[in-house]
Design a protein around this motif. Structure first.
Motif, PDB file in Angstrom:
ATOM      1  N   ILE A 100       0.809  -1.214   0.000  1.00 25.63           N
ATOM      2  CA  ILE A 100       0.000   0.000   0.000  1.00 25.63           C
ATOM      3  C   ILE A 100       0.843   1.265   0.000  1.00 25.63           C
ATOM      4  CG2 ILE A 100      -1.797   1.255   1.248  1.00 25.63           C
ATOM      5  CD1 ILE A 100      -2.395  -1.512   2.648  1.00 25.63           C
ATOM      6  N   CYS A 101       0.502   2.197  -0.868  1.00 23.54           N
ATOM      7  CA  CYS A 101       1.220   3.476  -0.891  1.00 23.54           C
ATOM      8  C   CYS A 101       0.671   4.354   0.219  1.00 23.54           C
ATOM      9  CB  CYS A 101       1.064   4.187  -2.234  1.00 23.54           C
ATOM     10  SG  CYS A 101       1.863   5.813  -2.256  1.00 23.54           S
ATOM     11  N   ARG A 102       1.543   4.760   1.108  1.00 25.64           N
ATOM     12  CA  ARG A 102       1.070   5.548   2.233  1.00 25.64           C
ATOM     13  C   ARG A 102       0.777   6.983   1.822  1.00 25.64           C
ATOM     14  NH1 ARG A 102       6.638   5.287   3.579  1.00 25.64           N
ATOM     15  NH2 ARG A 102       6.348   3.526   4.958  1.00 25.64           N
ATOM     16  N   CYS A 104      -0.771   7.924  -1.567  1.00 25.99           N
ATOM     17  CA  CYS A 104      -2.003   8.041  -2.326  1.00 25.99           C
ATOM     18  C   CYS A 104      -2.942   6.870  -2.121  1.00 25.99           C
ATOM     19  CB  CYS A 104      -1.699   8.183  -3.824  1.00 25.99           C
ATOM     20  SG  CYS A 104      -0.981   6.694  -4.568  1.00 25.99           S
ATOM     21  N   GLY A 105      -2.519   5.854  -1.391  1.00 26.82           N
ATOM     22  CA  GLY A 105      -3.419   4.755  -1.087  1.00 26.82           C
ATOM     23  C   GLY A 105      -3.479   3.670  -2.147  1.00 26.82           C
ATOM     24  N   ARG A 106      -2.712   3.840  -3.214  1.00 24.20           N
ATOM     25  CA  ARG A 106      -2.693   2.830  -4.260  1.00 24.20           C
ATOM     26  C   ARG A 106      -2.341   1.455  -3.672  1.00 24.20           C
ATOM     27  NH1 ARG A 106       0.383   4.573  -9.483  1.00 24.20           N
ATOM     28  NH2 ARG A 106      -1.059   6.234  -8.914  1.00 24.20           N
ATOM     29  N   VAL A 108      -1.476  -2.747  -4.286  1.00 25.56           N
ATOM     30  CA  VAL A 108      -1.054  -3.831  -5.159  1.00 25.56           C
ATOM     31  C   VAL A 108      -1.156  -5.133  -4.378  1.00 25.56           C
ATOM     32  CG1 VAL A 108       0.849  -4.812  -6.479  1.00 25.56           C
ATOM     33  CG2 VAL A 108       0.574  -2.343  -6.378  1.00 25.56           C
ATOM     34  N   CYS A 141       4.742   4.826  -3.617  1.00 27.03           N
ATOM     35  CA  CYS A 141       4.748   4.331  -4.986  1.00 27.03           C
ATOM     36  C   CYS A 141       5.525   5.263  -5.912  1.00 27.03           C
ATOM     37  CB  CYS A 141       3.323   4.144  -5.510  1.00 27.03           C
ATOM     38  SG  CYS A 141       2.445   5.657  -5.902  1.00 27.03           S
TER      39      CYS A 141
ATOM     40  N   MET B   2      -9.024   2.039   2.625  1.00 30.98           N
ATOM     41  CA  MET B   2      -8.324   3.036   3.421  1.00 30.98           C
ATOM     42  C   MET B   2      -8.309   4.434   2.808  1.00 30.98           C
ATOM     43  SD  MET B   2      -4.292   2.376   2.899  1.00 30.98           S
ATOM     44  CE  MET B   2      -4.078   4.145   3.259  1.00 30.98           C
ATOM     45  N   ALA B   3      -7.491   4.602   1.777  1.00 32.93           N
ATOM     46  CA  ALA B   3      -7.319   5.941   1.236  1.00 32.93           C
ATOM     47  C   ALA B   3      -8.276   6.208   0.086  1.00 32.93           C
ATOM     48  CB  ALA B   3      -5.898   6.135   0.772  1.00 32.93           C
ATOM     49  N   MET B   6      -8.591   9.583  -1.323  1.00 31.96           N
ATOM     50  CA  MET B   6      -7.606  10.452  -0.681  1.00 31.96           C
ATOM     51  C   MET B   6      -7.108  11.479  -1.686  1.00 31.96           C
ATOM     52  SD  MET B   6      -3.909   9.384   0.906  1.00 31.96           S
ATOM     53  CE  MET B   6      -4.528   8.463   2.305  1.00 31.96           C
ATOM     54  N   ARG B   8      -5.048  13.744  -3.864  1.00 31.42           N
ATOM     55  CA  ARG B   8      -3.632  13.720  -4.220  1.00 31.42           C
ATOM     56  C   ARG B   8      -3.154  15.155  -4.341  1.00 31.42           C
ATOM     57  NH1 ARG B   8      -1.157  10.166  -8.399  1.00 31.42           N
ATOM     58  NH2 ARG B   8       0.540  11.099  -7.242  1.00 31.42           N
ATOM     59  N   GLY B 127       7.858  -0.623  -8.038  1.00 34.45           N
ATOM     60  CA  GLY B 127       8.262   0.771  -7.989  1.00 34.45           C
ATOM     61  C   GLY B 127       8.033   1.460  -6.657  1.00 34.45           C
ATOM     62  N   PHE B 128       7.856   0.662  -5.624  1.00 37.56           N
ATOM     63  CA  PHE B 128       7.635   1.247  -4.300  1.00 37.56           C
ATOM     64  C   PHE B 128       8.965   1.406  -3.560  1.00 37.56           C
ATOM     65  CE2 PHE B 128       3.025   1.172  -3.054  1.00 37.56           C
ATOM     66  CZ  PHE B 128       2.533   0.907  -4.314  1.00 37.56           C
TER      67      PHE B 128
END
Lengths: 150, 150
Positions: A100-102, A104-106, A108, A141, B2-3, B6, B8, B127-128
């Motif tokens: 989880i991207c902290r 934008c919330g994306r 995977v 991300c 969660m987000a 959110m 951006r 890519g994280f």
DNA sequence: CTTTGTGCAAAGGCTTTGCATGCTT
DNA sequence: AAGCATGCAAAGCCTTTGCACAAAG
């Protein structure tokens, strides 16, 4: 941290537990259906909103009660989201985790290598049974690294 | 979950960020001290209570604000407990995980095998960056299996 | 002296609970 | 017919926020 002071209910079960069967109601069926339909985390409020939207009148309290029961019975898993809500997910289907991207919330979906074996081994070493594990990775991300917010 | 939705924030940082240095106050020092002292999860309320008990007058709001800032700056990690509170832990020291009894709350520290490598690999594939991971095992301990509650 | 941090109290948001009614069994 | 499930609303809890005062730089 969590169960600090949690009362250890010392109940010596006497006879056969009543074991009241769960009544089949339209609301419970609707919640159950929506949970088994998709293998993603959903908050109680989201489930409630979704049901209302699709013309299934249901009370918010009922959604909470139903999800809580389903979680206790092991039908679904429950985790806490970073913003403090409870998120539920059907756990019968493939158990996977998230990256989880902290920012934008994306999200995977990821499938860790067989460390399920390890979890069971460790649990057994300490006398624990009925193991569930929660694993989430948080990061930033590529997009957010390129165009950082704040 | 969660987000969802959110915003951006698309900020194109112009000049040198103000970067106001954090002021050193008695309260902040106290919170920082208590967090670095022990490598366990603590909720904001617990930190507040502890400080009050040891004669360090501090407002609850201040504890929340300080912990939030420390978490944002990366000084400490933040997770959500099953009962809906935020728990914080200093993250510089050894990173370990827990095996928790969902019945009585008993906790055992566990150290997973090197899957840290795996987390970084997977993250990189998508890519994280700046990865943190949270892993908790939930089960039923031997005692609770012997004398089940409810 | 200016700006940030702190305290207190009120507000916000998610979740749980009490109670009367409806529906399942 | 009996009893759990549901709905609504109120209460509970954790957390955040507004505002005035105190402290840091």
């Amino acid at each position: 941290m969590m169960a600090t002071g949690m009362p250890r209910t010392e109940i010596t079960m006497t006879s056969t537990e009543p074991k009241t069967p769960i009544r089949r109601t339209r609301q419970r069926a609707a919640v159950s259906a929506i949970m088994t339909a998709l293998d993603e985390f959903r908050t109680a409020q989201e489930v409630h909103a979704t049901l209302r939207d699709q013309g299934d009148p249901i009370g918010l309290a009922t959604v909470y009660r139903t999800l809580t029961q389903m979680a206790e019975s092991g039908e679904i898993d429950c985790v806490r989201t970073p913003d403090g809500q409870s998120a539920y997910r059907s756990c019968s289907s493939g158990h996977h985790h998230h990256l989880i991207c902290r920012e934008c919330g994306r999200t995977v979906e990821i499938t860790p290598p067989s460390f399920e074996d390890w979890t069971n081994t460790v649990a057994a070493e300490h006398g624990f049974t009925e193991i569930n594990h929660e694993l989430e990775l948080f990061g930033r991300c590529a997009d957010c690294t390129a165009a950082p917010a704040s």
